[in-house]
Design a protein around this motif. Sequence first.
Motif, PDB file in Angstrom:
ATOM      1  N   VAL A  38      19.817  25.160 -56.567  1.00 29.87           N
ATOM      2  CA  VAL A  38      20.273  24.168 -56.549  1.00 29.87           C
ATOM      3  C   VAL A  38      20.729  23.780 -57.610  1.00 29.87           C
ATOM      4  N   ARG A  39      22.600  23.279 -57.035  1.00 28.67           N
ATOM      5  CA  ARG A  39      23.312  23.586 -58.432  1.00 28.67           C
ATOM      6  C   ARG A  39      23.967  21.852 -58.556  1.00 28.67           C
ATOM      7  N   GLY A  40      23.554  20.466 -58.075  1.00 31.65           N
ATOM      8  CA  GLY A  40      23.979  19.252 -58.327  1.00 31.65           C
ATOM      9  C   GLY A  40      23.363  18.282 -58.238  1.00 31.65           C
ATOM     10  N   LEU A  41      23.376  17.124 -57.975  1.00 28.38           N
ATOM     11  CA  LEU A  41      22.715  15.751 -57.483  1.00 28.38           C
ATOM     12  C   LEU A  41      23.522  14.611 -57.502  1.00 28.38           C
ATOM     13  N   TRP A  42      23.438  13.621 -56.727  1.00 24.14           N
ATOM     14  CA  TRP A  42      24.706  12.916 -55.842  1.00 24.14           C
ATOM     15  C   TRP A  42      23.029  11.843 -55.181  1.00 24.14           C
ATOM     16  N   MET A  43      23.216  10.806 -55.143  1.00 19.56           N
ATOM     17  CA  MET A  43      22.786   9.527 -55.915  1.00 19.56           C
ATOM     18  C   MET A  43      23.585   8.779 -54.191  1.00 19.56           C
ATOM     19  N   TYR A  44      23.175   7.961 -53.146  1.00 24.04           N
ATOM     20  CA  TYR A  44      23.973   7.127 -52.531  1.00 24.04           C
ATOM     21  C   TYR A  44      22.941   5.472 -52.287  1.00 24.04           C
TER      22      TYR A  44
ATOM     23  N   LEU B 260      14.002  -3.567 -58.882  1.00 22.03           N
ATOM     24  CA  LEU B 260      14.402  -3.945 -58.305  1.00 22.03           C
ATOM     25  C   LEU B 260      15.690  -3.453 -58.523  1.00 22.03           C
ATOM     26  N   THR B 261      15.915  -2.216 -57.439  1.00 23.67           N
ATOM     27  CA  THR B 261      16.579  -1.042 -57.039  1.00 23.67           C
ATOM     28  C   THR B 261      18.294  -1.269 -56.518  1.00 23.67           C
TER      29      THR B 261
ATOM     30  N   ALA C 201      17.956  -2.406 -52.933  1.00 29.69           N
ATOM     31  CA  ALA C 201      18.725  -1.384 -52.762  1.00 29.69           C
ATOM     32  C   ALA C 201      17.754  -0.619 -51.630  1.00 29.69           C
ATOM     33  N   HIS C 202      18.231   0.004 -51.342  1.00 30.50           N
ATOM     34  CA  HIS C 202      17.752   1.544 -50.519  1.00 30.50           C
ATOM     35  C   HIS C 202      18.542   2.616 -51.324  1.00 30.50           C
ATOM     36  N   THR C 203      17.736   3.365 -52.231  1.00 28.15           N
ATOM     37  CA  THR C 203      18.752   4.513 -52.497  1.00 28.15           C
ATOM     38  C   THR C 203      18.268   5.735 -51.692  1.00 28.15           C
ATOM     39  N   PHE C 204      18.852   7.623 -51.723  1.00 26.73           N
ATOM     40  CA  PHE C 204      18.421   8.390 -51.079  1.00 26.73           C
ATOM     41  C   PHE C 204      19.370   9.247 -51.885  1.00 26.73           C
ATOM     42  N   LEU C 205      18.881  10.419 -52.213  1.00 23.51           N
ATOM     43  CA  LEU C 205      19.851  11.346 -52.868  1.00 23.51           C
ATOM     44  C   LEU C 205      19.921  12.636 -51.809  1.00 23.51           C
ATOM     45  N   VAL C 206      21.062  13.710 -51.739  1.00 19.29           N
ATOM     46  CA  VAL C 206      21.429  14.622 -51.943  1.00 19.29           C
ATOM     47  C   VAL C 206      21.639  15.604 -53.413  1.00 19.29           C
ATOM     48  N   PHE C 207      20.444  17.096 -52.926  1.00 19.31           N
ATOM     49  CA  PHE C 207      21.025  17.765 -53.374  1.00 19.31           C
ATOM     50  C   PHE C 207      22.457  18.835 -53.116  1.00 19.31           C
ATOM     51  N   GLU C 208      22.742  19.684 -53.608  1.00 16.41           N
ATOM     52  CA  GLU C 208      23.743  20.471 -54.242  1.00 16.41           C
ATOM     53  C   GLU C 208      23.572  21.588 -53.881  1.00 16.41           C
ATOM     54  N   PHE C 209      23.919  22.533 -52.784  1.00 10.58           N
ATOM     55  CA  PHE C 209      23.411  24.108 -53.424  1.00 10.58           C
ATOM     56  C   PHE C 209      24.696  25.133 -52.801  1.00 10.58           C
ATOM     57  N   PRO C 210      24.648  26.000 -53.464  1.00 14.59           N
ATOM     58  CA  PRO C 210      26.065  26.710 -53.321  1.00 14.59           C
ATOM     59  C   PRO C 210      26.078  27.470 -51.346  1.00 14.59           C
ATOM     60  N   GLU C 211      28.122  27.684 -51.795  1.00 18.24           N
ATOM     61  CA  GLU C 211      28.077  27.216 -50.479  1.00 18.24           C
ATOM     62  C   GLU C 211      27.985  27.962 -49.331  1.00 18.24           C
ATOM     63  N   SER C 212      26.744  29.507 -49.884  1.00 20.89           N
ATOM     64  CA  SER C 212      25.782  30.735 -48.808  1.00 20.89           C
ATOM     65  C   SER C 212      25.414  29.277 -48.065  1.00 20.89           C
TER      66      SER C 212
ATOM     67  N   THR D 200       8.124  -0.063 -55.240  1.00 19.55           N
ATOM     68  CA  THR D 200       7.676   0.997 -56.059  1.00 19.55           C
ATOM     69  C   THR D 200       7.678   2.319 -56.002  1.00 19.55           C
ATOM     70  N   THR D 201       7.677   2.813 -54.278  1.00 20.60           N
ATOM     71  CA  THR D 201       8.107   3.953 -53.506  1.00 20.60           C
ATOM     72  C   THR D 201       9.689   4.156 -53.086  1.00 20.60           C
ATOM     73  N   ASN D 202      10.204   4.836 -54.096  1.00 21.09           N
ATOM     74  CA  ASN D 202      10.940   5.341 -53.196  1.00 21.09           C
ATOM     75  C   ASN D 202      12.472   5.916 -54.153  1.00 21.09           C
ATOM     76  N   CYS D 203      13.628   6.724 -53.857  1.00 25.01           N
ATOM     77  CA  CYS D 203      14.637   7.669 -54.425  1.00 25.01           C
ATOM     78  C   CYS D 203      14.667   7.563 -55.606  1.00 25.01           C
ATOM     79  N   THR D 204      14.822   5.662 -56.057  1.00 23.99           N
ATOM     80  CA  THR D 204      15.046   5.801 -57.322  1.00 23.99           C
ATOM     81  C   THR D 204      14.244   5.793 -58.231  1.00 23.99           C
ATOM     82  N   SER D 205      12.626   5.351 -57.893  1.00 23.21           N
ATOM     83  CA  SER D 205      11.942   5.318 -58.743  1.00 23.21           C
ATOM     84  C   SER D 205      10.985   6.945 -58.904  1.00 23.21           C
ATOM     85  N   SER D 206      11.649   7.790 -58.151  1.00 22.17           N
ATOM     86  CA  SER D 206      10.606   8.498 -58.419  1.00 22.17           C
ATOM     87  C   SER D 206      12.437  10.391 -58.706  1.00 22.17           C
TER      88      SER D 206
END
Length: 264
Positions: free
Chosen positions: A78-84, A225-226, A95-106, A198-204
Amino acid sequence: MAVTGFLGFGGLLVVALVVVSRRPSLDRSWDEDVRVLTSVEVLPDGTRQLGEVRHWTYGPDTVLSKGYSAVTYDPQDVRGLWMYEQELGLGGRIAHTFLVFEFPESYGDKRWLGLSVETRREVGETYSLVRGVLRGFEVTHIWAVEQDLVRRRVEYLDYPLTRYRVSVPVEYVQRIFEQMVDETAALAVTPRWYNTLTTNCTSSLIRYVNDAEPGAIPRHYSSVLTGRADDHLGALGYLDLASAEHVTREWLRQHPVRAEASGA
């Protein structure tokens, strides 16, 4: 008046008892987009094989194709993390949030791996903030390529998103990934209720950062209040607010979801 008040209290008590007595299930007639649960296998070398990574494709108001793939990820890659963030209601407070994990180009087209904590709706159900608090939905983890999660909301459903880079040490991001995958594995065996507050990507995200560094993100109303979480996390230095990107249908006509050449 006393009788009316008693009856009102009695009605609330009955509703509360019904809510508390409900039990989550793995066996219902689920909507197609949340029907498939992601299986998890921890391999001897410590990598995680996610059995059903979703990669549907979309056009305006239509689903073009549906597919899933088994993909093996190494948490150490894992190289990085993004939140939408997607505004839902209450004047942008929820709001609804979700996460994106960045991996190498391989990792190829599975390099950008998203996780969305969602309601597992039954056929014919629609999302409701109130039902999301009152045990109206089970929770599910949708692991999907970034293209799927973004284009589903923006191109298919016409819900604008805001994207932020999450600024935390990479070892925290690796730990967050491992723990979220472990939660996904547990959900495939033991269902749980979704909770809008209480059960959302932000709280996690907040919980796992604090696991790695206790007290790093103090308690704040934005974990509930996400829709205000971006301001709070930005003030603490965990989100780069200045470089936030607002992803709309018009934006997607002019930009790819991820500009690989620039590393964005």
